[in-house]
Design an enzyme around this catalytic site. Structure first.
Site, PDB file in Angstrom:
ATOM      1  N   GLN A   1     -16.817 -63.713  30.815  1.00  0.00           N
ATOM      2  CA  GLN A   1     -18.182 -64.015  31.244  1.00  0.00           C
ATOM      3  C   GLN A   1     -18.781 -62.817  31.983  1.00  0.00           C
ATOM      4  O   GLN A   1     -18.145 -62.221  32.851  1.00  0.00           O
ATOM      5  CB  GLN A   1     -18.179 -65.265  32.153  1.00  0.00           C
ATOM      6  CG  GLN A   1     -19.556 -65.769  32.557  1.00  0.00           C
ATOM      7  CD  GLN A   1     -20.388 -66.269  31.383  1.00  0.00           C
ATOM      8  OE1 GLN A   1     -19.850 -66.732  30.371  1.00  0.00           O
ATOM      9  NE2 GLN A   1     -21.688 -66.169  31.488  1.00  0.00           N
TER      10      GLN A   1
ATOM     11  N   ASP B   1     -17.263 -63.259  21.474  1.00  0.00           N
ATOM     12  CA  ASP B   1     -18.619 -62.887  21.881  1.00  0.00           C
ATOM     13  C   ASP B   1     -19.198 -61.776  21.000  1.00  0.00           C
ATOM     14  O   ASP B   1     -20.376 -61.433  21.131  1.00  0.00           O
ATOM     15  CB  ASP B   1     -18.560 -62.355  23.319  1.00  0.00           C
ATOM     16  CG  ASP B   1     -19.356 -63.206  24.274  1.00  0.00           C
ATOM     17  OD1 ASP B   1     -20.153 -64.037  23.825  1.00  0.00           O
ATOM     18  OD2 ASP B   1     -19.192 -63.007  25.500  1.00  0.00           O
TER      19      ASP B   1
ATOM     20  N   LYS C   1     -19.940 -74.268  28.656  1.00  0.00           N
ATOM     21  CA  LYS C   1     -19.169 -73.831  27.477  1.00  0.00           C
ATOM     22  C   LYS C   1     -17.897 -74.680  27.340  1.00  0.00           C
ATOM     23  O   LYS C   1     -17.551 -75.133  26.256  1.00  0.00           O
ATOM     24  CB  LYS C   1     -18.806 -72.339  27.607  1.00  0.00           C
ATOM     25  CG  LYS C   1     -20.000 -71.413  27.413  1.00  0.00           C
ATOM     26  CD  LYS C   1     -19.720 -69.965  27.793  1.00  0.00           C
ATOM     27  CE  LYS C   1     -20.992 -69.137  27.690  1.00  0.00           C
ATOM     28  NZ  LYS C   1     -20.850 -67.748  28.157  1.00  0.00           N
TER      29      LYS C   1
END
Ligand code: GUN
Length: 281
Positions: A93, A116, A49
């Site tokens: 994460q 997200d 990422k």
């Protein structure tokens, strides 16, 4: 023989366009990623990422916390990032270490920075068919692939295997919002094959290799494989037994090179979209 859905190529095209748009910005978008613990797969994902963000001109900050970090430490990092005007997107994460309350962590992210799309504010808007600040990345990647290949969703039966907050649940709403008839199957579903055989579009996000074989699909089904599993030889494979299913399907995603690159691509797009919302562009 099925047509291959080449996520890697589609993602590359989308990211090239995004990179061109970002090039002209004086102040660059910024993505902050929090990673807690030592999960090797998570470390690989976070590195890719970061690398992809930098490649296309998005600034990235990675905050690493030890496996034994406290709930309070994570919440403090989120508080700081929420109040840092130079940060446009915050991603935590997953999975977090077992002693951490993930739900509380995700709920503390300011929804306008929730890159997200996992905050209840954003998921709630997806579920009610209205506009979130950001849609979850993997479902968005799948929807964009279907659009790119002109695969119509309206009126068709989409069957999703997996009910996670990351993929199955939000994807079900996103496809429903496009007028699909949607069924979700999961580990307690008793008649899986009976249901998957009815699918015009079958999405497997179960994380079990060889879960889907040719006997489980309808002739000419569109098969989307979200699984990322390790084979005995260390290579990656999906949930779908590719060579058994491919001759019977109309479209199929490979693993790797299918949905995976689209997830990162959606993350970059979400970062840019949040930057625009926050800067009222
Ligand atoms: N872990 C595996 N996939 C994802 C993802 O898309 N977002 C986050 N935050 N964690 C993940």
């Amino acid at each position: 023989m099925a047509k291959l859905i080449e996520g890697k190529l589609v993602a590359k095209k989308i990211l090239e366009n995004l990179s061109d748009e970002i090039l002209f910005l004086e102040k660059k978008p910024c993505l902050a990623v929090i990673i807690a613990g030592n999960d090797p797969a998570s470390k690989i994902y976070v590195n890719s990422k970061k690398k992809k963000a930098e490649e296309i001109g998005i600034k990235s900050i990675v905050i690493e916390l030890p496996e034994n970090c406290t709930q309070q430490e994570i919440l403090e990092k989120i508080y700081t990032l929420n109040n840092d005007e130079s940060v446009n997107g915050i991603l935590v994460q997953l999975p977090l270490p077992a002693h951490i309350n993930t739900k509380e962590v995700l709920e503390k992210i300011n929804p306008i920075k929730d890159v997200d799309g996992l905050h209840p504010y954003n998921l709630g808007h997806v579920a009610s068919g209205s506009k979130p600040y950001a849609h979850p990345c993997t479902p968005t990647g799948i929807v964009r692939l279907l659009e790119y290949y002109d695969i119509s969703v309206s009126g068709r039966h989409a069957v999703i295997i997996g009910r996670s907050n990351l993929v199955g649940r939000p994807l079900s709403y996103m496809l429903l919002n496009q007028n699909a008839t949607v069924t979700i199957c999961h580990s307690k579903t008793t008649n899986l094959q009976e249901i998957t055989k009815q699918a015009d579009i079958l999405v497997s996000a179960a994380g079990r290799k060889n879960l889907v074989n040719a006997d489980m699909i309808k002739e000419k089904a569109v098969v989307i494989d979200v699984g990322i599993n390790r084979q005995e030889d260390g290579k990656l494979c999906g949930d779908v037994d590719f060579w058994s299913v491919e001759p019977k399907a109309s479209y199929i995603t490979p693993v790797p090179g299918g949905v995976g690159p689209m997830t990162i691509c959606s993350l970059m797009q979400n970062t840019f979209d949040l930057y625009k919302i926050q800067n009222k562009i």
